[in-house]
Design a protein around this motif. Structure first.
Motif, PDB file in Angstrom:
ATOM      1  N   ARG A  96       0.843  -1.194   0.000  1.00  0.00           N
ATOM      2  CA  ARG A  96       0.000   0.000   0.000  1.00  0.00           C
ATOM      3  C   ARG A  96       0.885   1.254   0.000  1.00  0.00           C
ATOM      4  O   ARG A  96       1.832   1.350   0.780  1.00  0.00           O
ATOM      5  CB  ARG A  96      -0.857  -0.001   1.264  1.00  0.00           C
ATOM      6  CG  ARG A  96      -1.698   1.249   1.462  1.00  0.00           C
ATOM      7  CD  ARG A  96      -3.096   1.036   1.001  1.00  0.00           C
ATOM      8  NE  ARG A  96      -3.898   2.251   1.124  1.00  0.00           N
ATOM      9  CZ  ARG A  96      -5.163   2.310   0.778  1.00  0.00           C
ATOM     10  NH1 ARG A  96      -5.771   1.250   0.294  1.00  0.00           N
ATOM     11  NH2 ARG A  96      -5.850   3.419   0.890  1.00  0.00           N
ATOM     12  N   PHE A  97       0.542   2.199  -0.853  1.00  0.00           N
ATOM     13  CA  PHE A  97       1.269   3.469  -0.882  1.00  0.00           C
ATOM     14  C   PHE A  97       0.434   4.524  -0.162  1.00  0.00           C
ATOM     15  O   PHE A  97      -0.736   4.733  -0.489  1.00  0.00           O
ATOM     16  CB  PHE A  97       1.530   3.915  -2.322  1.00  0.00           C
ATOM     17  CG  PHE A  97       2.249   5.233  -2.425  1.00  0.00           C
ATOM     18  CD1 PHE A  97       3.598   5.316  -2.127  1.00  0.00           C
ATOM     19  CD2 PHE A  97       1.581   6.384  -2.801  1.00  0.00           C
ATOM     20  CE1 PHE A  97       4.267   6.528  -2.205  1.00  0.00           C
ATOM     21  CE2 PHE A  97       2.240   7.598  -2.890  1.00  0.00           C
ATOM     22  CZ  PHE A  97       3.594   7.670  -2.592  1.00  0.00           C
ATOM     23  N   THR A  98       1.027   5.142   0.817  1.00  0.00           N
ATOM     24  CA  THR A  98       0.352   6.231   1.520  1.00  0.00           C
ATOM     25  C   THR A  98       1.111   7.512   1.237  1.00  0.00           C
ATOM     26  O   THR A  98       2.256   7.677   1.672  1.00  0.00           O
ATOM     27  CB  THR A  98       0.320   5.970   3.037  1.00  0.00           C
ATOM     28  OG1 THR A  98      -0.273   4.684   3.258  1.00  0.00           O
ATOM     29  CG2 THR A  98      -0.483   7.040   3.747  1.00  0.00           C
ATOM     30  N   LYS A  99       0.473   8.366   0.487  1.00  0.00           N
ATOM     31  CA  LYS A  99       1.135   9.615   0.128  1.00  0.00           C
ATOM     32  C   LYS A  99       1.224  10.525   1.350  1.00  0.00           C
ATOM     33  O   LYS A  99       0.289  10.606   2.146  1.00  0.00           O
ATOM     34  CB  LYS A  99       0.336  10.304  -0.981  1.00  0.00           C
ATOM     35  CG  LYS A  99       0.982  11.544  -1.537  1.00  0.00           C
ATOM     36  CD  LYS A  99       0.094  12.153  -2.608  1.00  0.00           C
ATOM     37  CE  LYS A  99       0.452  13.595  -2.852  1.00  0.00           C
ATOM     38  NZ  LYS A  99       0.329  14.439  -1.654  1.00  0.00           N
ATOM     39  N   SER A 100       2.364  11.170   1.485  1.00  0.00           N
ATOM     40  CA  SER A 100       2.505  12.138   2.570  1.00  0.00           C
ATOM     41  C   SER A 100       1.591  13.327   2.297  1.00  0.00           C
ATOM     42  O   SER A 100       1.219  13.586   1.148  1.00  0.00           O
ATOM     43  CB  SER A 100       3.953  12.617   2.669  1.00  0.00           C
ATOM     44  OG  SER A 100       4.814  11.519   2.855  1.00  0.00           O
ATOM     45  N   ALA A 101       1.256  14.030   3.356  1.00  0.00           N
ATOM     46  CA  ALA A 101       0.382  15.195   3.201  1.00  0.00           C
ATOM     47  C   ALA A 101       1.061  16.247   2.327  1.00  0.00           C
ATOM     48  O   ALA A 101       2.283  16.383   2.336  1.00  0.00           O
ATOM     49  CB  ALA A 101       0.084  15.789   4.570  1.00  0.00           C
ATOM     50  N   GLY A 102       0.272  16.938   1.552  1.00  0.00           N
ATOM     51  CA  GLY A 102       0.816  18.032   0.755  1.00  0.00           C
ATOM     52  C   GLY A 102       1.116  17.602  -0.674  1.00  0.00           C
ATOM     53  O   GLY A 102       0.511  16.668  -1.212  1.00  0.00           O
ATOM     54  N   THR A 129       6.753  10.148  -7.004  1.00  0.00           N
ATOM     55  CA  THR A 129       7.586  10.377  -5.821  1.00  0.00           C
ATOM     56  C   THR A 129       8.806  11.220  -6.205  1.00  0.00           C
ATOM     57  O   THR A 129       9.262  11.194  -7.347  1.00  0.00           O
ATOM     58  CB  THR A 129       8.041   9.045  -5.212  1.00  0.00           C
ATOM     59  OG1 THR A 129       8.607   8.229  -6.233  1.00  0.00           O
ATOM     60  CG2 THR A 129       6.878   8.316  -4.575  1.00  0.00           C
ATOM     61  N   PRO A 130       9.329  11.990  -5.252  1.00  0.00           N
ATOM     62  CA  PRO A 130      10.411  12.924  -5.603  1.00  0.00           C
ATOM     63  C   PRO A 130      11.704  12.223  -5.968  1.00  0.00           C
ATOM     64  O   PRO A 130      11.949  11.092  -5.533  1.00  0.00           O
ATOM     65  CB  PRO A 130      10.586  13.753  -4.322  1.00  0.00           C
ATOM     66  CG  PRO A 130      10.009  12.927  -3.241  1.00  0.00           C
ATOM     67  CD  PRO A 130       8.930  12.091  -3.843  1.00  0.00           C
ATOM     68  N   PHE A 131      12.514  12.906  -6.747  1.00  0.00           N
ATOM     69  CA  PHE A 131      13.833  12.387  -7.095  1.00  0.00           C
ATOM     70  C   PHE A 131      14.628  12.179  -5.803  1.00  0.00           C
ATOM     71  O   PHE A 131      14.634  13.048  -4.922  1.00  0.00           O
ATOM     72  CB  PHE A 131      14.571  13.370  -8.001  1.00  0.00           C
ATOM     73  CG  PHE A 131      15.951  12.909  -8.368  1.00  0.00           C
ATOM     74  CD1 PHE A 131      16.119  11.816  -9.200  1.00  0.00           C
ATOM     75  CD2 PHE A 131      17.074  13.537  -7.871  1.00  0.00           C
ATOM     76  CE1 PHE A 131      17.383  11.366  -9.540  1.00  0.00           C
ATOM     77  CE2 PHE A 131      18.339  13.103  -8.203  1.00  0.00           C
ATOM     78  CZ  PHE A 131      18.499  12.010  -9.039  1.00  0.00           C
TER      79      PHE A 131
END
Lengths: 720, 126
Positions: free
Chosen positions: A165-171, A438-440
């Motif tokens: 499961r991927f849970t995106k961080s807030a923002g 997701t960020p570099f």
């Protein structure tokens, strides 16, 4: 997925006999109609005898439309893709799932009342090819652990997978997210006739999904869409003075590069008249602004579009940059674009070979390679110096050309990705590789990826993992005994040591909620990787003490933890792995003081460093350990750690054996390796005979309870 | 336990043991040959996690950084380095940007300060 031997791949030259049609037609896998350098389709399988007639089925290589419907949740359904890569060792597969959105039909007063229940929107149209789904709906990565590797004469096969499961961080997307393994699942996938709209009626499968308790938890369908695994667009915009990086000048273009990794890449050669905002050299911010202003499309939820900007010069670097990271990412949407500089002058030193002194834009081959390299960063890849492939840096490749026997630069460029990077592009989660995900700099190590068939186990080696204590209080480290044993009647190669520092040992801990945290050595003796030949029944033993991993405390809450230990080593270019596991119970805090002490040690990163390297310089770590020592519940678990630190001199401070003797009381918890280490400390110190005697007495008492650790007992006995 | 003394020199914070002679507290002049070889990161603040655990500077101006466990991202993974002057080093970073850092060298310790003011040090590996 176990790897069948490559030399057992059937001979593709023999004809396929006529076969009966007991089920909807499923063709024997044929070479793909599209050129796919990176995908090796299974060749027709020869049947050595004509009777009885058999029908062979295999999982067709390419991208499938995936749908998962959990049981009991009629309004929850997930769509996505399953990627099946075919190679010499069978199949490697991975998938991604996005939750399908719901709608509530609007009610207007002039119409009769309608149900207020929401409706599921329709799923992706299989006739439209590989679907691109919204990043905001991203939910799961499927780490496929079992699939039909070659063929079956049956009508079904077992698909095994983990759901992460991927849970995106807030923002914004630039804040990333976290992965949680929700468990292992299996589905018995049966071939069925595809519903209308699929490009192949015979490459469609469905099956019930069961969890590890064999309870049906949902239904999975997969229908073949494309021989490619993923699809993307590369848009190229440039100033008029800069060349478009379209190909290598020797037949390699974006499409060929995409084919090499199973990506269907379309090039959009767009604007050629960009205006220079402040002279010939562009800042990262100017690159980013030009991308936002000039790209032809910007909805990353409907298209994977990577933007390549070609300018004369760049402020931040010489040749190229993936500027869309960190401070250069002004809209907090990561990895949308990169830039290359056509007017850098290649140096004239020897390593630059055939292109020295040239303007970069007319050095077609390295110029195009740099565009591919920067686009690779936009796809989430880091540098990789293991070969001369796309993700190595140009300087390193040029320097490698000076090695004896190498072709001159750029003829020594390898026009492909390193195998590890190719695998990442095929099988890393969508959200890792797609632009705007997701960020570099998101770690490979904490992102799930399907296993490769190239990792193998060595028959006859068994790894036993036994906890020193089956139950430990919250905040205590977990001590484990490891034993790697040769169980067969022939010698086997194995690592000579199971020390964490050797680099052979790593693993992960699964907490009661299924969250996986990894551990690996923080100090490596990388120069020394001795191997031995274990005689029959011979074993290698060691102990390890676990407290923290790269994701923080390994056991931060009460409950049952499963610790899986992996011993890896390279044997003739093949990575061999042996695994073992043990369960450990972490009990709840016994009182408020224990809870506070546990919080201190678990939340102090330097506790682990103090445990590993000792010394007096890690003030936070020492303070945390002192907090634990003051607590009667945790004291036995940390006493040896403090004793080890004080038993070794540091700077001008001498070893303090008296303090060691005081700490090693009757209750102290020690692994066999720690008992040996303490004995060696005492032996080494020439002073304080009384303290040494006291230590010897205590260690002998401890060692007396050991079974089979004769070497440890011998060291203890030898304390003079 | 002896207290650590933090002293400030322009752009660089160095920790030195009490009693260290004053001449040993001053950074030594950093020349390229000093950099060549392998370095390991010393205990560091959280802001330095993104820098590699080990760093190898090679004679032809290239470096390789490694972090544990393998696959962990590091800002200095591979690329070029250039000693701009004895106090500044320029490295190519993970996204190919060239970034200049304050640097100082004292005995076997190489101390960097990044643009965010993060101070971290490496020790020469033997």
């Amino acid at each position: 997925m176990n790897a069948p031997r490559a030399d057992l791949i059937p001979n593709p030259q023999l004809p396929v006999p006529p076969l009966p049609q007991p089920l909807p037609e499923v063709p024997i896998p044929q070479p793909q109609p599209f050129p796919q350098p990176g995908l090796e389709p299974l060749q027709p399988f020869p049947v050595p005898f004509p009777w009885p007639p058999l029908k062979f089925r295999s999982v067709r290589c390419g991208c499938y439309l995936l749908n998962y419907k959990p049981t009991g949740s009629p309004l929850v359904t997930y769509d996505g893709t399953l990627r099946v890569e075919c190679h010499g060792s069978g199949r490697t597969a991975s998938g991604d799932l996005y939750q399908r959105p719901l709608i509530w039909l609007p009610w207007k007063p002039e119409f009769p009342p309608i149900s207020t229940s929401p409706l599921l929107l329709p799923g992706p149209n299989p006739g439209a090819g590989i679907p691109i789904l919204s990043r905001g709906r991203y939910r799961y990565y499927l780490r496929v652990t079992q699939i039909l590797e070659y063929f079956t004469i049956g009508t079904s096969f077992t698909l095994g997978f983990e759901m992460w499961r991927f849970t995106k961080s807030a923002g914004a997307w630039s804040t990333g997210g976290t992965w949680t393994n929700e468990g292992s699942f299996t589905a018995s996938m049966s071939w069925q006739a595809a519903p209308t709209g699929y490009p192949s009626s015979s490459d469609y499968l469905a099956g019930d999904v069961k969890n590890s308790s064999s309870t049906v938890v949902g239904r999975l369908t997969m229908g073949w869409l494309s021989p490619y695994l993923r699809k993307a667009t590369v848009e190229i915009d440039r100033v008029s003075q800069s060349e478009s990086p379209l190909n290598s000048g020797a037949g390699v273009d974006w499409k060929a590069i995409g084919d090499g990794i199973g990506w269907d890449i379309t090039v959009d050669q767009s604007d050629s008249n960009l205006t220079e905002p402040s002279g010939e050299s562009w800042s990262d911010a100017e690159c980013h602004a030009a991308m936002l202003a000039r790209r032809d499309a910007s909805n990353l939820d409907t298209e994977w579009r990577y933007h390549v900007l070609c300018v004369r010069r760049l402020d931040s670097t010489t040749r190229g940059i993936m500027y869309d990271a960190y401070g250069g990412d002004s809209n907090n949407v990561p990895r949308e674009g990169c830039a290359i500089a056509s007017h850098w002058t290649i140096p004239t030193s020897a390593e630059w070979g055939l292109v020295k002194g040239l303007r970069f834009g007319i050095a077609t081959s390295p110029y195009f390679r740099t565009a591919v390299h920067e686009a690779g960063h936009a796809m989430g890849l880091y540098h990789n110096t293991a070969d001369n492939g796309f993700m190595n840096t140009t300087n390193v490749i040029a320097d490698n050309s000076l090695s004896p026997g190498s072709a001159a630069f750029p003829n020594n460029v390898q026009w492909s990705y390193h195998a590890d990077d190719a695998k990442r592009l095929r099988h890393m989660p969508d959200i890792y590789v797609r632009p705007g995900g997701t960020p570099f700099g998101t770690s490979y190590a904490t992102t799930p990826i399907s296993p490769t068939d190239m990792e193998t186990s060595l028959e006859g080696l068994s790894l036993t993992v036994t906890p020193v204590l089956a139950t430990v209080p919250l905040g205590a480290p977990i001590r484990l005994n490891l034993e790697l044993t040769n169980t067969i009647e022939a010698p086997l190669p194995a690592p000579a040591t199971l020390s964490m520092k050797s680099g052979f040992v790593r693993g992960h801990v699964t907490d009661p909620a299924g969250t996986v945290r990894t551990f690996s050595p923080i100090v490596l003796c990388v120069e020394d990787h001795p191997m031995v030949r274990l005689k029959p029944r011979q074993g290698v033993r060691n102990s390890m003490t676990l407290l923290r991993g790269s994701q923080g405390a390994l056991c931060p809450m009460p409950g049952v933890y499963r610790v899986q230990v992996e011993v890896h080593w390279d044997q003739g270019g093949v990575e061999v792995v042996t695994t073992g596991s043990a369960d450990v119970m972490v009990s709840s805090a016994s009182d408020e003081a224990h809870a506070q002490a546990a919080l201190k040690v678990l939340s102090t990163p330097d506790t682990l460093l103090t445990l590993v390297v000792g010394g007096d310089h890690l003030a936070d770590g020492i303070e945390a350990i002192h907090t634990a020592l003051k607590n009667p519940v945790l004291r036995p678990h940390y006493a040896y750690i403090e004793a080890k630190r004080l038993g070794e001199r540091f700077g001008t401070r001498k070893a303090n054996l008296k303090a060691v003797a005081d700490l090693l009381d009757e209750d102290v918890v020690m692994s066999p390796a720690e008992i040996r280490r303490a004995a060696e400390l005492a032996k080494r110190d020439a002073g304080d005979g009384a303290a040494k005697k006291a230590i010897a007495k205590k260690l002998k008492h401890k060692a007396a309870g050991l079974k089979g650790d004769e070497d440890v007992k011998a060291v203890v006995e030898s304390i003079q | 336990m002896a207290a650590t003394v933090w002293m400030c020199v322009p752009g660089v914070a160095l920790s030195v043991a009490p009693g260290t002679p004053m001449e040993d507290r001053m950074p030594q002049s950093l020349a390229p040959h000093v950099l060549f070889g392998r370095w390991e990161k010393l205990p560091h603040p959280p802001c330095a996690h993104r820098y590699p655990n080990t760093l190898e500077f090679q004679e032809r101006g290239l470096y390789v950084g490694r972090s544990d466990p393998p696959g962990t991202f590091t800002l200095w993974d591979a690329g070029t380095f250039e000693l701009v002057d004895p106090r500044h080093i320029r490295l190519s970073t993970a996204n190919d940007a060239l970034v200049t850092y304050d640097v100082s060298w004292q005995h076997d310790r190489l101390t960097f300060v990044d643009a965010d003011g993060c101070v971290f040090a490496y020790r020469k590996m033997t």
